[in-house]
Design a protein around this motif. Structure first.
Motif, short mmCIF file in Angstrom:
data_model
loop_
_atom_site.label_atom_id
_atom_site.label_comp_id
_atom_site.label_asym_id
_atom_site.label_seq_id
_atom_site.Cartn_x
_atom_site.Cartn_y
_atom_site.Cartn_z
N UNK A 233 -0.47 4.94 8.28
CA UNK A 233 -1.26 4.18 7.32
C UNK A 233 -0.57 3.96 5.99
N UNK A 234 0.63 4.50 5.83
CA UNK A 234 1.40 4.30 4.59
C UNK A 234 2.53 3.32 4.87
N UNK A 235 2.90 2.58 3.86
CA UNK A 235 4.01 1.64 3.98
C UNK A 235 4.50 1.27 2.59
N UNK A 236 5.44 0.35 2.54
CA UNK A 236 6.10 0.04 1.28
C UNK A 236 5.12 -0.48 0.22
N UNK A 237 4.28 -1.41 0.60
CA UNK A 237 3.38 -2.00 -0.40
C UNK A 237 2.41 -0.97 -0.95
N UNK A 238 1.81 -0.18 -0.07
CA UNK A 238 0.84 0.81 -0.53
C UNK A 238 1.50 1.87 -1.41
N UNK A 239 2.69 2.32 -1.03
CA UNK A 239 3.36 3.35 -1.82
C UNK A 239 3.86 2.79 -3.15
N UNK A 240 4.27 1.54 -3.15
CA UNK A 240 4.70 0.93 -4.42
C UNK A 240 3.52 0.85 -5.39
N UNK A 241 2.35 0.46 -4.89
CA UNK A 241 1.15 0.44 -5.74
C UNK A 241 0.82 1.85 -6.22
N UNK A 242 0.90 2.82 -5.30
CA UNK A 242 0.63 4.22 -5.66
C UNK A 242 1.52 4.68 -6.80
N UNK A 243 2.78 4.26 -6.79
CA UNK A 243 3.72 4.70 -7.83
C UNK A 243 3.33 4.22 -9.23
N UNK A 244 2.48 3.21 -9.30
CA UNK A 244 2.07 2.63 -10.59
C UNK A 244 0.74 3.18 -11.08
N UNK A 245 0.04 3.94 -10.23
CA UNK A 245 -1.31 4.39 -10.57
C UNK A 245 -1.28 5.59 -11.51
N UNK A 246 -2.30 5.73 -12.37
CA UNK A 246 -2.45 6.97 -13.13
C UNK A 246 -2.78 8.12 -12.18
N UNK A 247 -2.50 9.35 -12.60
CA UNK A 247 -2.68 10.50 -11.71
C UNK A 247 -4.10 10.63 -11.20
N UNK A 248 -5.08 10.34 -12.05
CA UNK A 248 -6.47 10.55 -11.62
C UNK A 248 -6.82 9.64 -10.45
N UNK A 249 -6.25 8.43 -10.43
CA UNK A 249 -6.55 7.51 -9.35
C UNK A 249 -5.62 7.73 -8.15
N UNK A 250 -4.39 8.13 -8.43
CA UNK A 250 -3.44 8.38 -7.35
C UNK A 250 -3.84 9.53 -6.44
N UNK A 251 -4.76 10.37 -6.90
CA UNK A 251 -5.19 11.50 -6.08
C UNK A 251 -5.93 11.07 -4.82
N UNK A 252 -6.24 9.79 -4.72
CA UNK A 252 -6.82 9.28 -3.48
C UNK A 252 -5.86 9.46 -2.31
N UNK A 253 -4.54 9.45 -2.58
CA UNK A 253 -3.56 9.56 -1.50
C UNK A 253 -3.62 10.95 -0.83
N UNK A 254 -3.48 12.07 -1.57
CA UNK A 254 -3.61 13.36 -0.88
C UNK A 254 -5.01 13.57 -0.29
N UNK A 255 -6.03 13.01 -0.90
CA UNK A 255 -7.38 13.12 -0.31
C UNK A 255 -7.43 12.42 1.04
N UNK A 256 -6.77 11.26 1.13
CA UNK A 256 -6.73 10.54 2.40
C UNK A 256 -5.99 11.36 3.46
N UNK A 257 -4.88 11.98 3.07
CA UNK A 257 -4.14 12.81 4.01
C UNK A 257 -4.96 14.00 4.46
N UNK A 258 -5.68 14.58 3.54
CA UNK A 258 -6.50 15.75 3.87
C UNK A 258 -7.59 15.39 4.87
N UNK A 259 -8.14 14.19 4.76
CA UNK A 259 -9.20 13.76 5.67
C UNK A 259 -8.72 13.68 7.11
N UNK A 260 -7.43 13.45 7.30
CA UNK A 260 -6.88 13.36 8.65
C UNK A 260 -6.67 14.72 9.29
N UNK A 261 -6.69 15.79 8.49
CA UNK A 261 -6.29 17.11 8.97
C UNK A 261 -7.40 17.88 9.67
N UNK A 262 -8.66 17.55 9.36
CA UNK A 262 -9.74 18.39 9.86
C UNK A 262 -9.83 19.67 9.06
#
Length: 334
Positions: A233-262
């Motif tokens: 679910x990650x790719x160049x466009x999504x990660x490039x956008x992530x690199x521009x986000x403030x930390x409070x909003x970028x935390x959606x990425x590890x939250x998304x990864x955590x949701x996949x783990x159970x």
């Protein structure tokens, strides 16, 4: 098919057992207690791929040439393990199942007569004791080489492995290695604190630190001219956008990864190494970001600190508190 698996830890044990269950003739290499346990009782796999048991031939080094070899050692052990078996595997196909950026290039350098491929594995598995592996998260693996489209040989070996475990042949494997390296930023903080990956992501302060390390890693990749490959679910466009986000909003990425783990606690491979008293591969994870940053002429202070803290825990044999980790990160000149 005769398949050798070099390194029978969490991932090596998983692949060896599933390949044997699919009917392949599997040989594994191992050392010390792991070798003795496999010779005595085989490998027992439990968890997300179901319960399975295999009794592969277990050796310290290979003694004959297989039709396919999987190198499943930790990144820091790859060169020595490949060199030790080169007499029998140079000239036959090799798939490096490994974190970091250097696995395939190391194999190509040491095995000039072999077709070398890489496999990126999202499976989470705990090496609970010698010869015992529990898979906490089942996920596809991704096979390829180079920066171009997946070639015919990559697709052929993908079909072989897919008989045993979900595997996809992917384009732009080098870019996907970088994307997997971003995913591997999940490893350092559990190793430092002794917490599971899920607990780290659930902790507001540690999640912020993890997000900072991921964002810094993506920015370094972009500075190096990397085009991130598509993975989970990650790719160049999504990660490039992530690199521009403030930390409070970028935390959606590890939250998304955590949701996949159970909810089955995932210790992460780096923490598992520490618990077994072994060297970790942190220099090939967060440390790789620091090295690539140096080549790009930029700094990577968060990843440099996390690398140093993992080494501190390795030396001390004791975890750090979340508060201590957060304080040290907050003291960085960011």
């Amino acid at each position: 098919m005769r398949i050798a698996v070099i390194g029978a830890g969490a991932l090596g044990g998983t692949f060896a057992t599933l390949l044997a269950r699919a009917g392949h003739d599997v040989t594994v290499t191992a050392r010390g207690p792991g070798l003795a346990a496999i010779r005595a009782d085989g490998i027992r796999l439990s968890g997300a791929f179901g319960d399975a048991e295999a009794r592969p031939r277990a050796l310290e080094r290979l003694v004959e040439t297989p039709e396919l070899t999987l190198v499943c050692t930790k990144a820091q052990d790859a060169a020595a393990a490949i060199s030790a078996n080169a007499a029998f595997i140079d000239g036959s196909p090799v798939i490096v199942v490994q974190n970091g950026l250097d696995g395939v290039s190391t194999a190509e350098r040491l095995l000039p007569h072999s077709d070398c491929f890489g496999a990126l594995v999202i499976i989470a598995a705990n090496y609970t004791e010698p010869g015992r592996v529990t898979v906490t998260t089942a996920a596809p693996s991704y096979l390829g080489r180079g920066s171009g489209p997946a070639d015919a040989l990559a697709r052929a070996w993908q079909a072989v492995l897919a008989e045993a475990v979900p595997v996809t042949a992917i384009d732009n494997f080098v870019g996907a290695q970088w994307t997997k390296l971003i995913v591997n930023m999940l490893n350092a903080l559990p190793a430092i604190t002794g917490l599971s990956v899920q607990a780290v992501v659930d902790h507001a302060g540690l999640r912020r630190v993890m997000t900072a390390s991921m964002r810094e890693a993506v920015r370094v990749g972009l500075k190096r001219g990397v085009h991130f490959g598509a993975l989970q679910g990650l790719g160049h466009r999504r990660l490039r956008v992530f690199s521009l986000l403030p930390l409070w909003l970028g935390q959606l990425l590890p939250r998304m990864m955590r949701a996949r783990m159970g909810n089955v606690p995932n210790l992460g491979s780096t923490q598992q190494s520490i618990r077994r008293g072994q060297r970790t591969e942190i220099d090939f994870l967060n440390g790789a970001i620091v090295r690539e940053a140096g080549i790009a002429g930029v700094a990577a202070p968060v990843n440099a600190l996390l690398t140093a803290l993992v080494h501190e825990v390795e030396t001390r044999g004791a975890s750090l508190t979340p508060a201590d980790v957060i304080a040290r990160v907050d003291a960085l000149p960011l």
